[in-house]
Design a protein around this motif. Structure first.
Motif, PDB file in Angstrom:
ATOM      1  N   ALA A   1      50.465  62.407 111.208  1.00  0.00           N
ATOM      2  CA  ALA A   1      49.135  62.083 111.723  1.00  0.00           C
ATOM      3  C   ALA A   1      48.897  62.775 113.065  1.00  0.00           C
ATOM      4  CB  ALA A   1      48.982  60.573 111.861  1.00  0.00           C
TER       5      ALA A   1
ATOM      6  N   LEU B   1      51.586  53.931 113.722  1.00  0.00           N
ATOM      7  CA  LEU B   1      50.615  54.189 114.790  1.00  0.00           C
ATOM      8  C   LEU B   1      51.295  54.289 116.147  1.00  0.00           C
ATOM      9  CD1 LEU B   1      47.670  51.904 113.619  1.00  0.00           C
ATOM     10  CD2 LEU B   1      48.029  54.341 113.216  1.00  0.00           C
TER      11      LEU B   1
ATOM     12  N   GLU C   1      52.520  57.823 116.251  1.00  0.00           N
ATOM     13  CA  GLU C   1      51.391  58.733 116.504  1.00  0.00           C
ATOM     14  C   GLU C   1      50.924  58.633 117.954  1.00  0.00           C
ATOM     15  OE1 GLU C   1      46.929  59.867 114.814  1.00  0.00           O
ATOM     16  OE2 GLU C   1      47.800  57.907 114.352  1.00  0.00           O
TER      17      GLU C   1
ATOM     18  N   ARG D   1      46.716  58.618 121.059  1.00  0.00           N
ATOM     19  CA  ARG D   1      45.681  57.831 120.378  1.00  0.00           C
ATOM     20  C   ARG D   1      46.081  57.617 118.924  1.00  0.00           C
ATOM     21  NH1 ARG D   1      45.361  61.220 116.632  1.00  0.00           N
ATOM     22  NH2 ARG D   1      44.161  63.129 116.657  1.00  0.00           N
TER      23      ARG D   1
ATOM     24  N   SER E   1      44.596  57.562 114.996  1.00  0.00           N
ATOM     25  CA  SER E   1      43.487  58.147 114.247  1.00  0.00           C
ATOM     26  C   SER E   1      43.242  57.396 112.945  1.00  0.00           C
ATOM     27  CB  SER E   1      43.792  59.611 113.927  1.00  0.00           C
ATOM     28  OG  SER E   1      44.907  59.702 113.049  1.00  0.00           O
ATOM     29  N   GLY E   2      42.106  57.711 112.331  1.00  0.00           N
ATOM     30  CA  GLY E   2      41.821  57.151 111.015  1.00  0.00           C
ATOM     31  C   GLY E   2      42.844  57.573 109.986  1.00  0.00           C
ATOM     32  N   LEU E   3      43.288  58.826 110.059  1.00  0.00           N
ATOM     33  CA  LEU E   3      44.320  59.303 109.133  1.00  0.00           C
ATOM     34  C   LEU E   3      45.619  58.529 109.346  1.00  0.00           C
ATOM     35  CD1 LEU E   3      43.731  63.178 109.255  1.00  0.00           C
ATOM     36  CD2 LEU E   3      43.154  61.609 107.393  1.00  0.00           C
TER      37      LEU E   3
ATOM     38  N   ILE F   1      45.893  55.476 110.498  1.00  0.00           N
ATOM     39  CA  ILE F   1      45.710  54.114 109.973  1.00  0.00           C
ATOM     40  C   ILE F   1      45.907  54.100 108.459  1.00  0.00           C
ATOM     41  CG2 ILE F   1      44.020  52.275 109.596  1.00  0.00           C
ATOM     42  CD1 ILE F   1      42.845  53.018 112.362  1.00  0.00           C
ATOM     43  N   GLY F   2      45.311  55.081 107.776  1.00  0.00           N
ATOM     44  CA  GLY F   2      45.487  55.153 106.325  1.00  0.00           C
ATOM     45  C   GLY F   2      46.941  55.323 105.939  1.00  0.00           C
TER      46      GLY F   2
ATOM     47  N   LEU G   1      42.894  59.339 101.601  1.00  0.00           N
ATOM     48  CA  LEU G   1      43.245  60.290 102.660  1.00  0.00           C
ATOM     49  C   LEU G   1      42.849  61.715 102.295  1.00  0.00           C
ATOM     50  CD1 LEU G   1      46.787  58.937 103.627  1.00  0.00           C
ATOM     51  CD2 LEU G   1      44.733  58.867 105.045  1.00  0.00           C
TER      52      LEU G   1
ATOM     53  N   ARG H   1      39.682  63.483 103.635  1.00  0.00           N
ATOM     54  CA  ARG H   1      39.740  64.143 104.934  1.00  0.00           C
ATOM     55  C   ARG H   1      40.798  65.231 104.979  1.00  0.00           C
ATOM     56  NH1 ARG H   1      39.188  61.185 109.625  1.00  0.00           N
ATOM     57  NH2 ARG H   1      40.056  63.065 110.601  1.00  0.00           N
TER      58      ARG H   1
END
Length: 291
Positions: free
Chosen positions: A29, A157, A160, A166, A168-170, A172-173, A232, A235
């Motif tokens: 990520a 996370l 990451e 930070r 990211s949405g990726l 989190i997925g 995923l 994106r």
């Protein structure tokens, strides 16, 4: 006195994918934003390895002194088999958790994310009180929730964040997929142990649900991450590489839904752990080459 090989077996190496997978996924990520940093990634791996080996020894110690490991279907337990003294296993747990904690402090110093110190303290408490203390939450059907949180969102996370600054949405997925597959490893283990845990009074979620519903739960836990690969891929198209894990998930799922019990479920535990690792690697590669 336990041999080196027995201490290694007591560390339950088949659970190591649960430690490696979150770091791989979290690093993927971070790489999706060109922010991968090898030193924090390596430190995060040491943290995860120290934690999972520590919790395995702590579980061995706590279950052993309670007598819930006297009749085992799965891998040997050091205390339950009288191979090592409870004090020695407890010390091994503290040393492993201590190594993980020390690596975590260095990781926070390198990344500057000192607020994660609170998260680390919660993780240490979660590792010990899973089966330790006067009222272990693992005996109240809460183990799966803890595994999902600690080896999913927290580990992925956290990895990451210490690299990219930070989440990211990726990320989190990916954390959802890793967390669910990590839960599936625990569910496979507890499904195998339902008869012995029932007799010993260890009320895992599998004992509370019963075998039939536990098998359904296992199926959901291994199938949903495959769906997450599709999400995923919206994106990061190459995230579909995570679907390679289906090669390992399919035979494990057939055994579980086919009614396998006892020793016949041991390959399920192995294949689920490997599927977790393969899913994480495939997903991380897919995220790293996002365009």
């Amino acid at each position: 006195m336990a041999t080196v090989a027995q201490w290694v077996e007591g560390a339950r190496p088949r659970t190591l994918p649960n430690a490696i997978a979150p770091v791989v996924a979290g690093s993927g990520a971070a790489a999706s934003a060109d922010l991968f940093r090898p030193v924090p990634a390596l430190l995060a791996l040491v943290v995860a390895m120290g934690m999972i080996i520590g919790v395995n020894y702590a579980n061995d110690y706590s279950d052993g002194i309670r007598g819930t490991d006297d009749e085992r279907v799965g891998p040997m337990r050091l205390v339950g088999s009288r191979t090592a003294t409870p004090e020695a296993v407890r010390t091994a747990a503290f040393v492993s958790l201590g190594i993980g904690a020390l690596a975590g402090i260095v990781l926070l110093a390198v990344s500057g994310a000192w607020w994660l110190l609170v998260v680390g303290a919660v993780c240490l408490a979660g590792a010990w009180f899973y089966t330790g203390g006067s009222s272990p939450y693992g005996y109240r059907g809460l183990g799966e929730i803890a595994v999902f949180l600690f080896f999913g969102p927290v580990a992925v996370l956290g990895t990451e964040y210490t690299q990219a600054g930070r989440a990211s949405g990726l990320g989190i997925g990916a954390s959802v997929g890793v967390g669910l597959l990590s839960c599936a490893v625990l569910v496979a283990n507890n499904l195998r142990d339902v008869p012995s845990d029932t007799v010993s009074g260890k009320r895992t979620l599998a004992v509370m649900l019963g075998e039939r519903d536990t098998r359904v739960l296992y199926a959901a836990l291994v199938v949903i991450p495959l769906g997450m690969s599709l999400v995923l891929s919206l994106r990061a198209p190459w995230a579909l590489l995570g679907l390679v894990a289906l090669v390992l998930i399919a035979p494990a799922l057939r055994r579980v839904l086919g009614g396998a019990r006892g020793p016949a479920l041991i390959p399920v535990l192995r294949d689920t752990g490997l599927a977790l690792l393969v899913w994480a690697i495939g997903t991380a590669i897919g995220l790293a080459i996002v365009t």
